[in-house]
Scaffold this motif. Structure first.
Motif, PDB file in Angstrom:
ATOM      1  N   ASP A 151       0.837  -1.158   0.115  1.00 24.93           N
ATOM      2  CA  ASP A 151       0.016  -0.124  -0.087  1.00 24.93           C
ATOM      3  C   ASP A 151       0.782   1.317  -0.001  1.00 24.93           C
ATOM      4  N   TRP A 189      -2.665   8.373  11.509  1.00 27.41           N
ATOM      5  CA  TRP A 189      -3.515   7.470  10.717  1.00 27.41           C
ATOM      6  C   TRP A 189      -3.322   7.756   8.930  1.00 27.41           C
ATOM      7  N   GLU A 220      -6.453   8.249   3.769  1.00 27.36           N
ATOM      8  CA  GLU A 220      -7.257   7.232   2.826  1.00 27.36           C
ATOM      9  C   GLU A 220      -8.245   6.296   3.502  1.00 27.36           C
ATOM     10  N   TYR A 221      -8.225   6.189   4.698  1.00 24.93           N
ATOM     11  CA  TYR A 221      -9.347   5.497   5.604  1.00 24.93           C
ATOM     12  C   TYR A 221     -10.877   6.495   5.343  1.00 24.93           C
ATOM     13  N   ALA A 227     -13.475   2.278  -0.180  1.00 28.10           N
ATOM     14  CA  ALA A 227     -12.570   1.319  -0.871  1.00 28.10           C
ATOM     15  C   ALA A 227     -12.392   1.377  -2.266  1.00 28.10           C
ATOM     16  N   LYS A 244      -5.467  -0.365   1.883  1.00 31.05           N
ATOM     17  CA  LYS A 244      -6.536  -1.238   2.039  1.00 31.05           C
ATOM     18  C   LYS A 244      -7.177  -0.732   3.336  1.00 31.05           C
ATOM     19  N   LEU A 245      -8.640  -0.743   3.286  1.00 29.75           N
ATOM     20  CA  LEU A 245      -9.388  -0.207   4.403  1.00 29.75           C
ATOM     21  C   LEU A 245      -9.012  -1.057   5.688  1.00 29.75           C
ATOM     22  N   LEU A 246      -9.332  -0.619   6.860  1.00 21.91           N
ATOM     23  CA  LEU A 246      -9.171  -1.559   7.975  1.00 21.91           C
ATOM     24  C   LEU A 246     -10.487  -1.503   8.707  1.00 21.91           C
ATOM     25  N   PHE A 296     -10.116   0.822  12.024  1.00 22.00           N
ATOM     26  CA  PHE A 296     -10.357   2.118  11.910  1.00 22.00           C
ATOM     27  C   PHE A 296     -12.120   2.231  12.348  1.00 22.00           C
ATOM     28  N   ASP A 307     -16.767   2.931   9.384  1.00 20.05           N
ATOM     29  CA  ASP A 307     -17.077   1.754   8.019  1.00 20.05           C
ATOM     30  C   ASP A 307     -17.831   2.768   7.097  1.00 20.05           C
ATOM     31  N   CYS A 342      -3.531  12.597  11.022  1.00 23.04           N
ATOM     32  CA  CYS A 342      -3.617  11.736   9.778  1.00 23.04           C
ATOM     33  C   CYS A 342      -2.732  12.383   8.818  1.00 23.04           C
TER      34      CYS A 342
END
Length: 315
Positions: free
Chosen positions: A15, A151, A154-155, A159, A165-167, A171, A174, A192
């Motif tokens: 990533d 952080w 991008e979170y 997606a 990649k999302l967590l 995180f 959602d 972040c």
């Protein structure tokens, strides 16, 4: 044009590694020697790049560093447990024994590791021993810095819009389910940074003669409650909330200490990382280093990231 310096990049197909790779080869100063475990790696689609297979042993890495005449080695390898220290010590030793590679950035990419060196615990167990090993090396033999960013910004976008990649679960937001897991009161300061800005900052830092032992970047400081308000306003939706108290987080940590097989351990450690404030890069030092090293960069804000995520296929 002067000759490009070769930067060896371990974990460059992951990533963060992809952002760093792309930003390095945009700079006329650098080419990238991409290290990969794949036995038959495809050629890179990026210019100014060579691809090298390694098993991350000392001899394998040393051969690559000497063959490419690399001047710096960067690791974005993420292994949270027993697999972390051995390859990273091999990376360090290869730099020490190489003819030209005397600068090293290990895989940290976290938050305020100086005020909170033992949070999260899996970082203390993996990065901690490497930090002590690096401190034992004479400065004239190897220059290194621990690079941290809070952080990844991008979170906050859906997606597939970025390399990160999302967590889900780690995180607190959602976006697909429109949920917000409020940990503690949601009012502890966080920070972040956009992954591509991290890549740009690394490229800039490689051009600096002297590094500090710890380097910070942060695009923005905020609380999770403030972020929730931004997200709800931008997406025009109300996020349903669940709540996780400090007492529940501490109880999960204590239970996992007694029986590691229960394994909400890592999630509880991430929750502790958030509610302790360890995710927030220290503002005064971060802003001082921004002025010292990164004054030429404009860091993307959360509002700008949200807009980019909506308007662009990929950021």
């Amino acid at each position: 044009m002067s000759e490009r310096h070769v930067i060896a990049l371990a974990g460059g197909t992951g990533d963060l590694g992809r952002y760093i790779h792309e930003e390095l080869v945009k700079d006329d100063s650098y080419t990238v020697a991409l290290l990969t475990r794949k036995t038959s790696p495809p050629p890179s689609t990026l210019p100014h790049t060579t691809v090298h297979t390694t098993d991350y042993t000392h001899s394998s890495i040393l051969q690559i560093l000497n063959a490419t005449k690399a001047t710096a080695l960067i690791s974005t390898i993420r292994c949270d447990h027993v697999d972390f220290l051995e390859p990273h010590k091999a990376l360090v030793q290869a730099c020490l024994d190489s003819k030209s590679c005397k600068r090293f950035i290990p895989s940290e990419w976290a938050g305020d590791i100086e005020s909170f060196p033992a949070i999260p615990r899996f970082y203390a167990e993996t990065r901690g021993p490497l930090r002590e090993y690096l401190k034992s090396i004479p400065k004239n033999d190897l220059q290194w810095t621990l690079f941290n960013l809070g952080w990844f910004m991008e979170y906050f976008i859906p997606a597939g819009k970025s390399y990160m990649k999302l967590l889900p679960g780690e995180f607190p937001f959602d976006l697909e389910k429109c949920t917000y897991a409020v940990r503690g009161g949601g009012d502890v300061l966080q920070s972040c940074t956009f992954g591509r800005d991290v890549g740009r900052a690394v490229a800039v830092l490689l051009g600096v003669d002297e590094w500090e032992p710890v380097t910070y970047v942060s695009s923005e400081w905020y609380t999770m409650n403030e972020a929730a308000a931004k997200l709800e306003k931008f997406y025009g939706r109300t996020f349903s909330r669940t709540h996780r108290s400090l007492e529940e987080i501490n109880a999960a940590l204590a239970a996992a200490e007694k029986d590691p097989s229960t394994d909400p351990l890592e999630l509880a450690q991430i929750e502790q990382w958030e509610v302790s404030g360890a995710t927030a890069c220290p503002r005064e030092k971060t802003l001082r280093q921004r002025e010292k090293y990164f004054s030429s960069l404009k860091f993307v804000t959360i509002d700008e990231m949200l807009k980019m995520g909506k308007e662009m296929d990929h950021v």
